[in-house]
Design a protein around this motif. Sequence first.
Motif, PDB file in Angstrom:
ATOM      1  N   TRP A   1       0.834  -1.193   0.000  1.00 49.83           N
ATOM      2  CA  TRP A   1       0.000   0.000   0.000  1.00 49.83           C
ATOM      3  C   TRP A   1       0.872   1.248   0.000  1.00 49.83           C
ATOM      4  O   TRP A   1       0.563   2.224  -0.676  1.00 49.83           O
ATOM      5  CB  TRP A   1      -0.928   0.003   1.217  1.00 49.83           C
ATOM      6  N   ILE A   2       1.944   1.215   0.772  1.00 53.34           N
ATOM      7  CA  ILE A   2       2.854   2.353   0.852  1.00 53.34           C
ATOM      8  C   ILE A   2       3.517   2.589  -0.508  1.00 53.34           C
ATOM      9  O   ILE A   2       3.665   3.725  -0.962  1.00 53.34           O
ATOM     10  CB  ILE A   2       3.922   2.136   1.930  1.00 53.34           C
ATOM     11  N   GLU A   3       3.898   1.487  -1.172  1.00 51.33           N
ATOM     12  CA  GLU A   3       4.523   1.610  -2.500  1.00 51.33           C
ATOM     13  C   GLU A   3       3.538   2.184  -3.510  1.00 51.33           C
ATOM     14  O   GLU A   3       3.910   3.008  -4.350  1.00 51.33           O
ATOM     15  CB  GLU A   3       5.027   0.238  -2.953  1.00 51.33           C
ATOM     16  N   SER A   4       2.282   1.757  -3.442  1.00 48.71           N
ATOM     17  CA  SER A   4       1.262   2.303  -4.338  1.00 48.71           C
ATOM     18  C   SER A   4       1.027   3.781  -4.058  1.00 48.71           C
ATOM     19  O   SER A   4       0.824   4.587  -4.976  1.00 48.71           O
ATOM     20  CB  SER A   4      -0.052   1.536  -4.165  1.00 48.71           C
ATOM     21  N   TYR A   5       1.085   4.143  -2.786  1.00 48.35           N
ATOM     22  CA  TYR A   5       0.917   5.538  -2.370  1.00 48.35           C
ATOM     23  C   TYR A   5       1.949   6.416  -3.059  1.00 48.35           C
ATOM     24  O   TYR A   5       1.639   7.481  -3.594  1.00 48.35           O
ATOM     25  CB  TYR A   5       1.064   5.607  -0.848  1.00 48.35           C
ATOM     26  N   SER A   6       3.203   5.978  -3.064  1.00 46.29           N
ATOM     27  CA  SER A   6       4.276   6.756  -3.682  1.00 46.29           C
ATOM     28  C   SER A   6       4.194   6.701  -5.201  1.00 46.29           C
ATOM     29  O   SER A   6       4.408   7.700  -5.887  1.00 46.29           O
ATOM     30  CB  SER A   6       5.636   6.226  -3.208  1.00 46.29           C
ATOM     31  N   LYS A   7       3.863   5.516  -5.738  1.00 50.28           N
ATOM     32  CA  LYS A   7       3.853   5.322  -7.189  1.00 50.28           C
ATOM     33  C   LYS A   7       2.792   6.169  -7.860  1.00 50.28           C
ATOM     34  O   LYS A   7       3.035   6.761  -8.935  1.00 50.28           O
ATOM     35  CB  LYS A   7       3.633   3.841  -7.502  1.00 50.28           C
ATOM     36  N   TRP A   8       1.619   6.249  -7.293  1.00 47.31           N
ATOM     37  CA  TRP A   8       0.504   6.931  -7.939  1.00 47.31           C
ATOM     38  C   TRP A   8       0.294   8.349  -7.435  1.00 47.31           C
ATOM     39  O   TRP A   8      -0.778   8.922  -7.566  1.00 47.31           O
ATOM     40  CB  TRP A   8      -0.778   6.119  -7.757  1.00 47.31           C
TER      41      TRP A   8
END
Length: 207
Positions: free
Chosen positions: A82-89
Amino acid sequence: MVWDVLNVIGTIAFAISGAIIAMEEEYDILGVYILGFATAFGGGTVRNILIDLPLSHIWQQNILFYIAILVIGIVFFLPNSWIESYSKWAWGVFFDAIGLGAFAIQGALYAYNMNHPLIAVVVAAALTGAGGGVIRDLLARRQPLILKKEMYAVWAMMGGLIVGLGLANHDILLYFVLALIVACRMLAHHYGWQLPRKKRKGEESSA
């Protein structure tokens, strides 16, 4: 009502923003809470110093402190995906934009209701909106967004100008100003809008 809503929106948005950046820097849970709180309440502290409000007002926001504690805790225990998606998008930019807008309007309203001049309203909006982000970036050893080429504090100042001119004298209009600031911040990030800056000779020759 709008005052309370802006407080809650700004606190949640900046608490999330600070907590995420702390985890990106691999801080422990105490560091995550410190950065989250500094981001959520730093702008209000700077505002109070600027327009001569008692600093003790910051400690009278019990419900906001509880909200920040809960939000930061939830963010800390979210799955890494979720944290990675937060940064990616660019969710980080989105929440930062919400915090910027909510606190900019709140700071402007404080100064406006105290009958400060227009310039004080605009500056209060800029420092309340961007102050928490500046403190966050400094604690995370990052260059503050307000000092970079990306437009940031401009949108907070725009909100302060609208409030200071008396153009947002209804709750619905204040929410519209919030949406406008968020939209401008996101568009500036997406399209790379920049303020003018003077290039050094080395940059010109390498271009």
